[in-house]
Design a protein around this motif. Structure first.
Motif, PDB file in Angstrom:
ATOM      1  N   TYR A  23      23.016 -20.401   9.510  1.00  0.00           N
ATOM      2  CA  TYR A  23      21.590 -20.599   9.801  1.00  0.00           C
ATOM      3  C   TYR A  23      20.848 -21.098   8.559  1.00  0.00           C
ATOM      4  CZ  TYR A  23      16.847 -19.504  11.427  1.00  0.00           C
ATOM      5  OH  TYR A  23      15.530 -19.580  11.780  1.00  0.00           O
ATOM      6  N   ASN A  24      21.191 -20.536   7.409  1.00  0.00           N
ATOM      7  CA  ASN A  24      20.502 -20.914   6.176  1.00  0.00           C
ATOM      8  C   ASN A  24      21.108 -22.145   5.512  1.00  0.00           C
ATOM      9  OD1 ASN A  24      18.385 -18.671   5.187  1.00  0.00           O
ATOM     10  ND2 ASN A  24      20.016 -17.670   6.362  1.00  0.00           N
ATOM     11  N   ILE A  25      22.419 -22.299   5.579  1.00  0.00           N
ATOM     12  CA  ILE A  25      23.053 -23.461   4.942  1.00  0.00           C
ATOM     13  C   ILE A  25      22.594 -24.759   5.596  1.00  0.00           C
ATOM     14  CG2 ILE A  25      25.260 -24.659   4.666  1.00  0.00           C
ATOM     15  CD1 ILE A  25      26.571 -22.012   4.095  1.00  0.00           C
ATOM     16  N   ASP A  81      16.492 -23.411  11.164  1.00  0.00           N
ATOM     17  CA  ASP A  81      15.107 -23.134  11.519  1.00  0.00           C
ATOM     18  C   ASP A  81      14.321 -24.417  11.730  1.00  0.00           C
ATOM     19  OD1 ASP A  81      12.836 -21.484  11.934  1.00  0.00           O
ATOM     20  OD2 ASP A  81      12.152 -21.983   9.918  1.00  0.00           O
ATOM     21  N   PRO A 101      18.290 -14.964  11.253  1.00  0.00           N
ATOM     22  CA  PRO A 101      17.586 -15.590  10.130  1.00  0.00           C
ATOM     23  C   PRO A 101      18.262 -15.341   8.784  1.00  0.00           C
ATOM     24  CG  PRO A 101      16.042 -14.485  11.588  1.00  0.00           C
ATOM     25  CD  PRO A 101      17.406 -14.085  12.047  1.00  0.00           C
ATOM     26  N   ASN A 102      19.079 -14.306   8.695  1.00  0.00           N
ATOM     27  CA  ASN A 102      19.824 -14.026   7.464  1.00  0.00           C
ATOM     28  C   ASN A 102      21.261 -14.516   7.543  1.00  0.00           C
ATOM     29  OD1 ASN A 102      17.643 -12.612   6.240  1.00  0.00           O
ATOM     30  ND2 ASN A 102      18.154 -10.797   7.446  1.00  0.00           N
ATOM     31  N   LEU A 162      24.093 -13.155   2.500  1.00  0.00           N
ATOM     32  CA  LEU A 162      23.798 -13.572   3.864  1.00  0.00           C
ATOM     33  C   LEU A 162      24.833 -12.976   4.814  1.00  0.00           C
ATOM     34  CD1 LEU A 162      22.936 -17.339   3.240  1.00  0.00           C
ATOM     35  CD2 LEU A 162      21.331 -15.483   3.718  1.00  0.00           C
ATOM     36  N   ASN A 202      19.941 -25.012   7.550  1.00  0.00           N
ATOM     37  CA  ASN A 202      18.503 -24.981   7.781  1.00  0.00           C
ATOM     38  C   ASN A 202      18.181 -25.116   9.276  1.00  0.00           C
ATOM     39  OD1 ASN A 202      15.862 -24.701   6.959  1.00  0.00           O
ATOM     40  ND2 ASN A 202      15.580 -26.867   6.463  1.00  0.00           N
TER      41      ASN A 202
END
Length: 435
Positions: free
Chosen positions: A53-55, A59, A48-49, A375, A57
């Motif tokens: 995964y964050n760029i 999730d 999740p970090n 991240l 999205n």
């Protein structure tokens, strides 16, 4: 001077311990590469970090089945490669040490695994679970190598001379076992004694908790002198193969000092005048090692530019992607850099030089301090950029530090090539004499 250094390092690398270390780590290089790629995937995609995964999205766009399945596979592969690496290292270290003296290398390797597993059991006795201790982890490889070398020396002194045969009969194998009984027994006694020492004195050898004081001090001190001295210690330990302190400084760190810095930055919109400008955790990770880019990635880039050795170039190329994103274990073990006398000085001094220059630039208000969370999987050179919330001067400064590291490492790579060439000539001369 260069000739003297070359001869000294060549002499050192020809000692039985370093010969066995290099052979062991080169043999285990495929395992480290596999572990590096799965570790990279786990950090980038299935955390999740994670950066990717964050760029992207993930999730929202990745199903839970794929995410849990991918995470399971990545964590499992990291566990069987990096998590059990000590057992592999102890086996091959004992094997190659015994082989130098023409002893039964296979039995020596098995004996070393037994010794290490018992020490692992002793170290993890609080949880009563075999294998939970860091003695088996890749970041605690030093103790595994020492156990393997010790068992190899026991076979050297007590084992019968062994000669490989093409077809081993049952009687031959029985004689091998009988000839190995005494060194095996002595090795087990050695392992039991070491395990009792670990258990009774609660040493927790190479457990991250053993170095908690060092890590905590680096995480919380704003004294530049303390930061520099402690950085020498943790980078020297990393060269030895004890990577827990340095690894603990590369992740997300939260304490009163980092919180105070982040709170100030959020309130004022920048991190130029945070209360703790030289906080050790941010200084060493952002500018000292730059997520591994300061030494490991610089060595990889130089070896790819030199084009002198196809095998080394292939090793550098396969490790380029993981190293660029902070997973440097594969290359440090595969080259190897760990326990390589040639790389002790740069492993310690380059981060020191980087931090002194970074602290000077921060004190002169040329760059702000790195205080924002990073991240996992962020490329090392970009850590100062994201740690300062996108400050371009910090990015340019990090690139300049990396170029400086390349320039400082350039002579070392040339010395390394000269050592390899002379070692090759010595081997060829030895073969000619034997013929």
């Amino acid at each position: 001077m260069i000739n003297f250094v070359t001869k000294l390092i060549l002499w050192t690398k020809e000692r039985s311990f370093f010969r066995s270390v290099q052979a062991t780590l080169v043999m285990l290089m495929p395992i480290t590469v596999i572990g590096s790629y799965f570790d990279l995937m786990n950090k980038l995609v299935f955390s999740p970090n994670g950066l990717i995964y964050n760029i992207f999205n993930l999730d929202k766009i990745m199903s839970d089945h794929i995410w849990y399945g991918g995470s399971f596979v990545c964590r499992g592969m990291v566990s069987i490669t990096f998590g059990a690496f000590g057992a592999y290292a102890a086996f091959f270290m004992a094997r190659y040490t015994a082989r130098i003296y023409h002893k039964d290398s296979t039995m020596a390797g098995l004996s070393a695994v037994l010794v290490l597993l018992f020490c692992s059991y002793a170290s993890s006795s609080v949880n009563q679970r075999l294998g939970t201790t860091n003695l088996l982890q890749v970041n605690g490889i030093f103790i595994a190598l020492m156990v393997g070398y010790g068992v190899g020396q026991i076979f050297h002194w007590l084992g019968a001379r062994y000669q490989l045969v093409a077809n081993e009969t049952a009687g031959w194998i029985r004689r091998r076992a009988e000839n190995s009984a005494l060194p095996l027994l002595v090795s087990l006694i050695f392992g039991i004694m070491l395990g009792i020492i670990i258990y009774e004195l609660q040493l927790k050898v190479l457990n991250s908790g053993s170095f908690r004081g060092i890590v905590l001090r680096l995480q919380t001190t704003d004294n530049l002198g303390d930061v520099l001295l402690l950085s020498i210690l943790v980078t020297a330990l990393a060269w030895l193969g004890i990577g827990y302190p340095l690894e603990s400084l590369s992740g997300a760190i939260s304490n009163n000092y980092t919180t105070a810095n982040l709170t100030y930055a959020l309130q004022h919109g920048n991190s130029w005048q945070v209360p703790y400008k030289f906080l050790g955790s941010s200084l060493i990770n952002s500018y000292g090692i730059m997520g591994g880019a300061s030494v490991v990635l610089a060595v990889i880039v130089l070896m790819l530019l030199r084009h002198r050795n196809s095998n080394i170039e292939a090793l550098a190329l396969v490790n380029l992607l993981p190293a660029a994103f902070g997973s440097t274990v594969g290359f440090t073990l595969g080259l190897p850099i760990i326990l390589n006398p040639l790389f002790l000085l740069p492993m310690v001094t380059l981060p020191l030089i980087n931090m002194v220059l970074a602290a000077s630039a921060i004190s002169l208000n040329l760059i702000p301090a790195s205080v924002y969370p990073i991240l996992t999987g962020t490329p090392g050179i970009l850590i100062p950029f994201f740690g300062t919330n996108g400050n371009w001067s910090a990015l340019v400064f990090a690139l300049m530090l990396f170029l400086l590291d390349l320039l400082l490492l350039w002579p070392l790579i040339k010395v390394s090539e000269r050592i390899d060439q002379q070692a090759k000539l010595r081997r060829e001369a030895t073969i000619d004499v034997q013929k």
